[in-house]
Design a protein around this motif. Structure first.
Motif, PDB file in Angstrom:
ATOM      1  N   SER A  90       0.813  -1.223   0.000  1.00 19.36           N
ATOM      2  CA  SER A  90       0.000   0.000   0.000  1.00 19.36           C
ATOM      3  C   SER A  90       0.845   1.272   0.000  1.00 19.36           C
ATOM      4  O   SER A  90       0.379   2.331  -0.419  1.00 19.36           O
ATOM      5  N   ALA A  96      -2.173   3.853  -1.737  1.00 19.59           N
ATOM      6  CA  ALA A  96      -3.188   2.908  -1.267  1.00 19.59           C
ATOM      7  C   ALA A  96      -4.539   3.199  -1.899  1.00 19.59           C
ATOM      8  O   ALA A  96      -5.264   2.283  -2.315  1.00 19.59           O
ATOM      9  N   SER A  97      -4.886   4.476  -1.995  1.00 14.51           N
ATOM     10  CA  SER A  97      -6.148   4.863  -2.608  1.00 14.51           C
ATOM     11  C   SER A  97      -6.212   4.421  -4.064  1.00 14.51           C
ATOM     12  O   SER A  97      -7.212   3.848  -4.520  1.00 14.51           O
ATOM     13  N   ALA A 100      -6.486   0.594  -4.305  1.00 13.66           N
ATOM     14  CA  ALA A 100      -7.819   0.136  -3.919  1.00 13.66           C
ATOM     15  C   ALA A 100      -8.817   0.373  -5.052  1.00 13.66           C
ATOM     16  O   ALA A 100      -9.663  -0.482  -5.352  1.00 13.66           O
ATOM     17  N   GLU A 115      -4.176  -3.412   5.641  1.00 12.59           N
ATOM     18  CA  GLU A 115      -3.679  -2.101   6.038  1.00 12.59           C
ATOM     19  C   GLU A 115      -3.265  -2.056   7.503  1.00 12.59           C
ATOM     20  O   GLU A 115      -3.723  -2.820   8.333  1.00 12.59           O
ATOM     21  N   ILE A 124      -8.378   4.035   1.855  1.00  8.21           N
ATOM     22  CA  ILE A 124      -8.981   2.823   1.303  1.00  8.21           C
ATOM     23  C   ILE A 124     -10.471   2.784   1.618  1.00  8.21           C
ATOM     24  O   ILE A 124     -11.298   2.423   0.780  1.00  8.21           O
TER      25      ILE A 124
END
Length: 421
Positions: A90, A96-97, A100, A115, A124
């Motif tokens: 991540s 991470a966004s 996801a 996470e 996320i």
């Protein structure tokens, strides 16, 4: 695999594997038919830090999630459909966004688990909310994720900061290290640490203690000598760690090297960090959600399976990711669905899960916090350590068998959640 998680439907045989291979080949010509028959794998996306100061914990998380997926598939999958686990580093909230979103939009995952960073977990959770895909947080502790930042599609296998503080606070109170005492705290300078410090100060002030000082420590700090000199000069009654990841390991090693006489405790912890510090360096009292010495049949089975596969016992971050994958699988098997809204309703409905502790756990509907027991562990003296894994003694499960299961969980005042969507 524990009985509570095992969706036993169809035996997973060699013939079934061959049939599955043929069906996969036919999918190129008849994808609609294969989808209608429901034989394609169920994808679960796993996101967690694999690098940086949280990387050592992330590696345990990945190993445990993979073990859980293998066990589910060996038992026949989810209603005969195999689990396909996708894993990614991540890295940070922005990355991470993006990952996801790719999981949901491109890879069509039915759920996201993982996470450790609270900031990344929030990112996320926002993506999962938009995509109506459940996200089981396995390592982010911030109370705000259960409060002002709560999301309908985000659930928390990990405990909240306030739960960790309350759990270890019991032991510190019994040791006479709270009322009328002066604490010196070191806090990781990011979302998790800030939230933990806020909760710790609230606990200390409510119990009649004070802070001699509280220092924010950059997450990339490896040299603690300047902080240790200040601690020596301040002469506190207790040194408190609100650090994270391998910060804790480095701090404990250097604290032992300086030979400071003040007792140590922490409000955030993972047993892998004690193993990293080693006998003679690991010291103090710390909270954890689970540890490899918990004496239940399902705990022993998990430890045995993990140790056989990886050559070492699992630690509590591994516990979280292992159980998150199993919980998702059970939810899908019981609802016979991979649709986000149905899974949310199921998890909010009081379903109980064997999570290798004396009592089964469940998600609380109002904030999606998983309710289960915790433990406070205390380091053994170096001459009492039998091997490099068994570095501590543990309290019995907290809450005790005659206490309400939610006694440690955030109150509505501590974390006010207003679900939307």
């Amino acid at each position: 695999m524990t009985q509570g998680f095992t969706p036993t439907r169809h035996p997973f045989t060699r013939r079934r594997l061959v049939q599955g291979g043929l069906a996969a080949g036919a999918a190129l010509a008849m994808p609609g038919l294969v989808r209608a028959q429901g034989t394609h794998p169920i994808r679960i996306g796993h996101l967690t830090p694999r690098t940086g100061f949280l990387g050592p914990l992330g590696e345990y998380a990945v190993m445990a999630a993979q073990l859980a997926a293998e066990e589910i598939n060996a038992a026949g999958g989810i209603d005969g459909r195999k689990v396909e686990l996708l894993t990614e580093d991540s890295v940070n909230p922005q990355t991470a966004s993006g990952k996801a979103e790719r999981y949901i939009e491109r890879d069509k995952v039915a759920a996201i688990v993982g996470e450790i960073s609270s900031a990344s977990a929030l990112a996320i959770g926002q993506v999962a909310q938009r995509g109506k895909t459940i996200f089981l947080n396995t390592g982010a502790n911030s109370d705000a994720l259960r409060g002002q930042d709560c999301k309908r599609y985000m659930f928390h296998v990990e405990g909240a900061n306030s739960m960790y503080v309350k759990a270890v606070g019991r032991s510190l109170t019994e040791q006479g290290l709270v009322k009328g005492k002066r604490w010196y705290s070191l806090t990781a300078d990011y979302a998790f640490g800030h939230d933990l410090l806020r909760v710790a100060k609230g606990f200390m002030q409510g119990q009649g203690g004070t802070f001699a000082a509280d220092e924010l420590v950059p997450t990339d700090a490896t040299d603690f000598s300047a902080y240790l000199i200040k601690i020596r000069q301040a002469k506190p009654d207790l040194v408190i760690s609100n650090l994270a990841g391998n910060q804790i390991t480095n701090f404990l090693k250097q604290y032992a090297e300086y030979g400071l006489p003040f007792p140590v405790a922490g409000f955030g912890f993972d047993t892998a960090l004690a193993w990293g510090a080693g006998p003679g360096n690991f010291a103090g009292t710390w909270p954890c959600l689970w540890h490899h010495k918990v004496d239940t049949p399902s705990s022993k089975a998990f430890v045995a399976a993990f140790t056989k596969k990886y050559g070492k016992p699992p630690e509590n971050q591994a516990w979280g990711d292992y159980n998150a994958v199993k919980i998702v699988a059970k939810a899908m098997a019981d609802t016979k669905s991979t649709e986000g809204p149905k899974l949310v309703s199921y998890l909010e409905g009081g379903a109980k899960f064997d999570v290798q502790k004396p009592r089964p756990g469940y998600f609380r509907a109002r904030d999606h916090q998983f309710i289960s027991e915790m433990y406070a562990i205390t380091a053994l003296p170096a001459d009492k350590v039998k091997d490099k894994w068994d570095l501590f003694t543990s309290t019995p499960a907290i809450p005790g068998p005659n206490e309400d299961m939610e006694v440690l969980a955030p109150t509505a005042e501590e974390a006010a959640c207003r679900m939307e969507g």
